[in-house]
Design an enzyme around this catalytic site. Structure first.
Site, PDB file in Angstrom:
ATOM      1  N   THR A  22       0.993  -1.129   0.096  1.00 29.07           N
ATOM      2  CA  THR A  22      -0.084  -0.012   0.138  1.00 29.07           C
ATOM      3  C   THR A  22       1.020   1.307   0.016  1.00 29.07           C
ATOM      4  O   THR A  22       2.062   1.415  -0.269  1.00 29.07           O
ATOM      5  CB  THR A  22      -0.888  -0.171   1.070  1.00 29.07           C
ATOM      6  OG1 THR A  22      -2.035   0.985   1.124  1.00 29.07           O
ATOM      7  CG2 THR A  22      -0.350   0.163   2.670  1.00 29.07           C
ATOM      8  N   ASN A  23       0.420   2.343   0.360  1.00 32.21           N
ATOM      9  CA  ASN A  23       1.130   3.571   0.446  1.00 32.21           C
ATOM     10  C   ASN A  23       0.363   4.430   1.647  1.00 32.21           C
ATOM     11  O   ASN A  23      -0.804   4.013   2.044  1.00 32.21           O
ATOM     12  CB  ASN A  23       1.111   4.259  -0.803  1.00 32.21           C
ATOM     13  CG  ASN A  23      -0.106   4.856  -1.319  1.00 32.21           C
ATOM     14  OD1 ASN A  23      -1.041   5.526  -0.838  1.00 32.21           O
ATOM     15  ND2 ASN A  23      -0.807   3.947  -2.399  1.00 32.21           N
ATOM     16  N   GLY A  24       1.114   5.570   2.006  1.00 27.18           N
ATOM     17  CA  GLY A  24       0.681   6.497   3.105  1.00 27.18           C
ATOM     18  C   GLY A  24      -0.521   7.235   2.787  1.00 27.18           C
ATOM     19  O   GLY A  24      -0.824   8.209   3.593  1.00 27.18           O
ATOM     20  N   SER A  25      -1.093   7.416   1.722  1.00 21.44           N
ATOM     21  CA  SER A  25      -2.240   8.436   1.412  1.00 21.44           C
ATOM     22  C   SER A  25      -3.357   8.018   2.536  1.00 21.44           C
ATOM     23  O   SER A  25      -3.742   7.050   3.035  1.00 21.44           O
ATOM     24  CB  SER A  25      -2.952   7.702   0.066  1.00 21.44           C
ATOM     25  OG  SER A  25      -4.159   8.607  -0.073  1.00 21.44           O
ATOM     26  N   ALA A  89      -4.841   7.166  -4.046  1.00 24.00           N
ATOM     27  CA  ALA A  89      -3.481   6.602  -4.542  1.00 24.00           C
ATOM     28  C   ALA A  89      -3.537   5.229  -4.819  1.00 24.00           C
ATOM     29  O   ALA A  89      -3.153   4.326  -3.584  1.00 24.00           O
ATOM     30  CB  ALA A  89      -2.401   7.106  -3.585  1.00 24.00           C
TER      31      ALA A  89
END
Lengths: 218, 218
Positions: A22-25, A89
């Site tokens: 995942t990502n930190g959005s 994102a």
């Protein structure tokens, strides 16, 4: 009154029942945009990945987990909408193999095969009608404007909003708004709420108004 | 008064400046345990990965991102502590190569090499003094008790608390508490707050008390 679709937050692509890419959005910019849309008297429909942020009361929120789910929801919801703010994102990579049970440590290097997930905005952009507008977001760590412009064209967006990784999860942001020719229409900075309001005013004045007025000169 | 170290939440292992591997650990059980520790009149020191949960006022919180950082903080903080509650879900895998710029899509399958991250609790377990106790947590999707018991011994824990993936991010939980012989000491279920309180009472009565009484019969 217009109806605006907002994709927001990250998506997750699971390797096994527990672990994911995942990502930190955080969904904060999506929430700020939903508020700006509602405050301008329009309807906001948010397709959101897993986030802790609270979307404003009055926004319709559809919760999804994976990129495929976000694509499916956006594709279903977009046709009656006037425009799309693509600030999500989505996770771009998906493990080729999903392990149905939690992977156990083996002590050695493992190789994880990743495929690219479908491009949500490129799919939506391809089905966009003349009366509809689309503003996408790009987060770039190098060569920002050139990469953002390439993305804008690949996704068939009208504008693209460029920012850097330092804004992830922060309450403040700074962005550049580019049109299809690569012209910087605006540089906006401040809290995400302020930037969202300024951005949406710019959209209303330039992208949305001709459509609302029935002029359709885009 | 005892001083209890709690590791809590997930950790992240980044592929590039934006994307990372992680899991859905919310820090809720860690926060519930910190509260139980404080309410029992002890000191709580929490080493936490990135979470949105609020730890109780009065807990000392050390924020970390990666597994390496969590290990380093726990190693520094453990020596003066009386016990450790290892409820964090550290990311077990780390990309061999970190891409300093955001990876761009290429349209083809990519192979990501992953190594295993250091085992935080095994490291702490190896340095554990006789006066110190350690309770670790295991989340298993199959063959739960056998795997949990193996983990308990690998980490040199006194007890291990076994749960399943369905409790991630939920406010309720159900767990089994196993000792070093594999005996199920307790089955606890309820809100994370209730389970945390019952679990810590059990620890105080069985693991911590002999130490606090200076008997040291473990």
């Amino acid at each position: 009154m217009a109806r605006i679709l907002i994709t927001s937050g990250p998506t997750r692509q699971y390797l096994d029942p527990v672990r994911y890419l995942t990502n930190g959005s955080s969904g904060r910019m999506g929430a700020a945009l939903a508020l700006a849309v509602l405050e301008a008297g329009h309807e906001a429909v948010v397709v959101s990945g897993p986030v802790e942020v609270d979307y404003p009361l009055g926004a319709e929120v559809v919760s999804v987990v994976t990129t495929e789910e976000m694509l499916e929801a956006a594709r279903d919801l977009f046709p009656p909408c006037d425009g799309l703010l693509g600030v999500a994102a989505p996770c771009d990579y998906c493990p080729v193999v999903f392990q149905p049970n939690k992977m156990a440590k083996t002590g050695s290097v493992q190789s994880l095969e990743l495929t690219e997930t479908p491009d949500i905005l490129a799919t939506i952009g391809a089905m966009k009608a003349d009366r509809q507008w689309m503003v996408s977001f790009a987060l770039e760590t190098e060569d920002g404007r050139a990469r953002a412009l390439k993305k804008l064209h690949r996704k068939n967006a009208d504008w693209i909003v460029l920012n850097g990784p330092e804004v992830i999860c922060e309450s403040s942001t700074q962005v550049e708004v580019l049109d299809r020719s690569g012209t910087v229409l605006a540089e906006l900075s401040g809290t995400k709420r302020e930037v969202a309001r300024s951005l949406f005013e710019l959209i209303e004045a330039n992208l949305a108004r001709p459509i609302l007025d029935g002029v359709g000169q885009r």
